[in-house]
Design a protein around this motif. Structure first.
Motif, PDB file in Angstrom:
ATOM      1  N   LEU A  36       0.937  -1.705  -0.201  1.00 46.25           N
ATOM      2  CA  LEU A  36      -0.156  -0.117   0.378  1.00 46.25           C
ATOM      3  C   LEU A  36       0.666   1.802   0.171  1.00 46.25           C
ATOM      4  CD1 LEU A  36      -2.765  -1.091   2.019  1.00 46.25           C
ATOM      5  CD2 LEU A  36      -3.273  -0.639  -0.352  1.00 46.25           C
ATOM      6  N   LEU A  37       2.167   1.305   0.804  1.00 54.10           N
ATOM      7  CA  LEU A  37       3.330   2.234   0.574  1.00 54.10           C
ATOM      8  C   LEU A  37       3.324   2.612  -0.884  1.00 54.10           C
ATOM      9  CD1 LEU A  37       4.308   4.922   2.271  1.00 54.10           C
ATOM     10  CD2 LEU A  37       5.693   2.868   3.000  1.00 54.10           C
ATOM     11  N   HIS A  38       3.921   1.256  -1.520  1.00 53.99           N
ATOM     12  CA  HIS A  38       4.580   1.504  -2.657  1.00 53.99           C
ATOM     13  C   HIS A  38       3.301   2.112  -3.517  1.00 53.99           C
ATOM     14  CE1 HIS A  38       7.654  -0.516  -4.127  1.00 53.99           C
ATOM     15  NE2 HIS A  38       7.866  -1.460  -3.190  1.00 53.99           N
ATOM     16  N   TYR A  39       1.842   1.902  -3.609  1.00 50.28           N
ATOM     17  CA  TYR A  39       1.053   2.148  -4.315  1.00 50.28           C
ATOM     18  C   TYR A  39       1.178   3.785  -3.787  1.00 50.28           C
ATOM     19  CZ  TYR A  39      -3.336   3.643  -6.002  1.00 50.28           C
ATOM     20  OH  TYR A  39      -4.778   3.177  -5.973  1.00 50.28           O
ATOM     21  N   ALA A  40       0.721   4.810  -2.406  1.00 45.96           N
ATOM     22  CA  ALA A  40       0.564   5.925  -2.364  1.00 45.96           C
ATOM     23  C   ALA A  40       2.250   6.618  -3.133  1.00 45.96           C
ATOM     24  CB  ALA A  40       0.871   5.743  -0.820  1.00 45.96           C
ATOM     25  N   VAL A  41       3.214   5.842  -2.764  1.00 43.76           N
ATOM     26  CA  VAL A  41       4.505   6.511  -3.284  1.00 43.76           C
ATOM     27  C   VAL A  41       3.698   6.203  -4.690  1.00 43.76           C
ATOM     28  CG1 VAL A  41       6.916   5.911  -4.158  1.00 43.76           C
ATOM     29  CG2 VAL A  41       6.058   5.930  -1.568  1.00 43.76           C
ATOM     30  N   GLU A  42       3.892   5.167  -5.702  1.00 42.58           N
ATOM     31  CA  GLU A  42       4.152   5.727  -7.271  1.00 42.58           C
ATOM     32  C   GLU A  42       3.065   6.196  -7.683  1.00 42.58           C
ATOM     33  OE1 GLU A  42       5.080   1.788  -8.523  1.00 42.58           O
ATOM     34  OE2 GLU A  42       5.658   1.119  -6.828  1.00 42.58           O
ATOM     35  N   THR A  43       1.789   6.443  -6.832  1.00 40.59           N
ATOM     36  CA  THR A  43       0.965   7.203  -7.648  1.00 40.59           C
ATOM     37  C   THR A  43       0.807   8.472  -7.464  1.00 40.59           C
ATOM     38  OG1 THR A  43      -0.693   6.710  -5.916  1.00 40.59           O
ATOM     39  CG2 THR A  43      -1.423   5.270  -7.811  1.00 40.59           C
ATOM     40  N   THR A  44       0.951   9.168  -6.794  1.00 44.81           N
ATOM     41  CA  THR A  44       1.910  10.252  -6.358  1.00 44.81           C
ATOM     42  C   THR A  44       2.929  10.989  -7.149  1.00 44.81           C
ATOM     43  OG1 THR A  44       0.758  10.148  -3.875  1.00 44.81           O
ATOM     44  CG2 THR A  44       1.836  12.310  -4.028  1.00 44.81           C
ATOM     45  N   ILE A  88      12.655   4.526   2.600  1.00 42.30           N
ATOM     46  CA  ILE A  88      12.297   6.006   3.910  1.00 42.30           C
ATOM     47  C   ILE A  88      11.220   6.964   4.328  1.00 42.30           C
ATOM     48  CG2 ILE A  88      12.488   8.827   3.010  1.00 42.30           C
ATOM     49  CD1 ILE A  88      14.979   7.423   1.500  1.00 42.30           C
ATOM     50  N   MET A  89      10.424   6.267   3.415  1.00 40.59           N
ATOM     51  CA  MET A  89       8.663   6.651   3.532  1.00 40.59           C
ATOM     52  C   MET A  89       8.077   6.000   4.752  1.00 40.59           C
ATOM     53  SD  MET A  89       8.429   9.745   1.915  1.00 40.59           S
ATOM     54  CE  MET A  89       7.118  10.068   2.962  1.00 40.59           C
ATOM     55  N   GLY A  90       8.487   4.791   4.736  1.00 39.86           N
ATOM     56  CA  GLY A  90       7.756   4.270   5.877  1.00 39.86           C
ATOM     57  C   GLY A  90       8.465   4.340   7.320  1.00 39.86           C
ATOM     58  N   CYS A 138       1.983  10.549   2.196  1.00 39.45           N
ATOM     59  CA  CYS A 138       1.558  10.497   4.226  1.00 39.45           C
ATOM     60  C   CYS A 138       0.200  10.947   4.294  1.00 39.45           C
ATOM     61  CB  CYS A 138       2.392  11.628   5.385  1.00 39.45           C
ATOM     62  SG  CYS A 138       3.997  10.979   5.183  1.00 39.45           S
ATOM     63  N   GLU A 139      -0.022  11.207   3.073  1.00 39.77           N
ATOM     64  CA  GLU A 139      -1.730  11.513   3.578  1.00 39.77           C
ATOM     65  C   GLU A 139      -2.372  10.719   2.787  1.00 39.77           C
ATOM     66  OE1 GLU A 139      -2.353  15.865   2.296  1.00 39.77           O
ATOM     67  OE2 GLU A 139      -2.001  15.895   4.145  1.00 39.77           O
ATOM     68  N   ALA A 140      -1.983  10.073   1.524  1.00 37.09           N
ATOM     69  CA  ALA A 140      -2.165   9.108   1.258  1.00 37.09           C
ATOM     70  C   ALA A 140      -2.724   7.642   1.869  1.00 37.09           C
ATOM     71  CB  ALA A 140      -2.144   8.958  -0.643  1.00 37.09           C
ATOM     72  N   TYR A 141      -1.028   7.159   2.409  1.00 41.88           N
ATOM     73  CA  TYR A 141      -1.505   5.796   2.965  1.00 41.88           C
ATOM     74  C   TYR A 141      -1.741   5.771   3.904  1.00 41.88           C
ATOM     75  CZ  TYR A 141       1.633   2.312   5.336  1.00 41.88           C
ATOM     76  OH  TYR A 141       2.288   0.804   5.660  1.00 41.88           O
ATOM     77  N   ALA A 143      -4.694   7.085   4.518  1.00 45.56           N
ATOM     78  CA  ALA A 143      -6.190   7.258   4.262  1.00 45.56           C
ATOM     79  C   ALA A 143      -6.770   5.540   3.581  1.00 45.56           C
ATOM     80  CB  ALA A 143      -7.026   7.396   3.216  1.00 45.56           C
ATOM     81  N   LEU A 144      -5.546   4.672   3.638  1.00 46.08           N
ATOM     82  CA  LEU A 144      -5.162   3.297   2.523  1.00 46.08           C
ATOM     83  C   LEU A 144      -4.937   2.237   3.975  1.00 46.08           C
ATOM     84  CD1 LEU A 144      -2.753   4.237  -0.300  1.00 46.08           C
ATOM     85  CD2 LEU A 144      -5.439   2.726  -0.264  1.00 46.08           C
ATOM     86  N   MET A 145      -4.592   3.034   5.078  1.00 46.23           N
ATOM     87  CA  MET A 145      -4.021   2.283   6.107  1.00 46.23           C
ATOM     88  C   MET A 145      -5.106   1.979   6.926  1.00 46.23           C
ATOM     89  SD  MET A 145      -1.392   0.867   5.428  1.00 46.23           S
ATOM     90  CE  MET A 145      -1.510  -0.205   7.477  1.00 46.23           C
ATOM     91  N   ARG A 146      -6.122   2.747   6.996  1.00 47.71           N
ATOM     92  CA  ARG A 146      -7.543   3.058   7.566  1.00 47.71           C
ATOM     93  C   ARG A 146      -8.546   1.914   6.596  1.00 47.71           C
ATOM     94  NH1 ARG A 146      -6.539   9.200   7.917  1.00 47.71           N
ATOM     95  NH2 ARG A 146      -7.860   9.484   6.053  1.00 47.71           N
ATOM     96  N   GLN A 147      -8.733   1.937   5.206  1.00 46.92           N
ATOM     97  CA  GLN A 147      -9.528   0.762   4.807  1.00 46.92           C
ATOM     98  C   GLN A 147      -8.990  -0.443   5.188  1.00 46.92           C
ATOM     99  OE1 GLN A 147      -8.902   2.938   0.836  1.00 46.92           O
ATOM    100  NE2 GLN A 147     -10.451   2.128   0.494  1.00 46.92           N
ATOM    101  N   TRP A 148      -7.574  -0.560   5.288  1.00 51.00           N
ATOM    102  CA  TRP A 148      -6.965  -1.477   5.472  1.00 51.00           C
ATOM    103  C   TRP A 148      -7.160  -2.596   6.780  1.00 51.00           C
ATOM    104  CZ3 TRP A 148      -5.646  -5.708   3.010  1.00 51.00           C
ATOM    105  CH2 TRP A 148      -4.862  -6.767   3.530  1.00 51.00           C
ATOM    106  N   SER A 149      -7.133  -1.471   7.407  1.00 52.51           N
ATOM    107  CA  SER A 149      -7.362  -1.358   9.035  1.00 52.51           C
ATOM    108  C   SER A 149      -8.828  -2.504   9.590  1.00 52.51           C
ATOM    109  CB  SER A 149      -7.278  -0.770  10.380  1.00 52.51           C
ATOM    110  OG  SER A 149      -8.150   0.533  10.019  1.00 52.51           O
TER     111      SER A 149
END
Length: 165
Positions: A36-44, A88-90, A138-141, A143-149
């Motif tokens: 999911l972090l890859h998704y946030a990074v690569e799309t942003t 790094i972003m993690g 960070c904001e996108a991630y 949001a993704l982590m809220r969904q994942w949780s």
């Protein structure tokens, strides 16, 4: 991209023109958040040759883990950079400085310093993220982590990774 949550990991499936790529991984659930972090990074950042971009283009999971695979040895520089950037972003995300208006400037300076240093180490001479992109990741991630949780064990989450051809 579909992530199925298991009690001991995740199943990642990527639907693409050439078929579905599927991988099950354990590691106590590390790979769900990592992907999911890859998704946030690569799309942003609009990265086209990061992990998800290469998978969308037909690469398979083994090419990323088998150091003897010729594709691993010929990995695009952007893919190497994106993997470093995700690491790094993690770490930066977990520090939570991006959420505190009083700490954000100092936090961004630290993140930029690490990004610049790591870019030099991996030989990346392309563009790196702006402050706005770092915060947006960070904001996108988040949001993704809220969904994942909210995904129960045995359930799944889907996001669309579009290369925008």
């Amino acid at each position: 991209m579909r992530l199925k949550k298991l009690t001991d990991g995740v199943v990642l499936s990527l639907e693409r023109e050439s078929g579905v790529a599927l991988q099950r991984s354990g590691h106590a659930g590390f790979f769900g958040p990592h992907d999911l972090l890859h998704y946030a990074v690569e799309t942003t950042l609009g990265a086209r040759e990061g992990f998800l971009g290469l998978m969308a283009a037909g690469w398979d999971f083994e090419a990323f883990s088998d150091r003897e695979d010729p594709r691993y040895k010929a990995m695009p520089r952007e893919a190497v950079w994106i993997e470093s950037f995700v690491d790094i972003m993690g770490r930066a995300y977990r520090e939570q400085g991006w959420q505190d208006p009083e700490l954000r400037a100092v936090w961004l300076e630290d993140v930029r310093d690490e990004i610049t240093t790591q870019a030099g180490r991996v030989g990346w001479d392309g563009p790196v993220a702006t402050d706005e992109q770092i915060v947006a990741i960070c904001e996108a991630y988040a949001a993704l982590m809220r969904q994942w949780s909210e995904v129960p064990f045995g359930g799944h989450m889907e996001v669309v990774f579009d290369l925008g051809d």
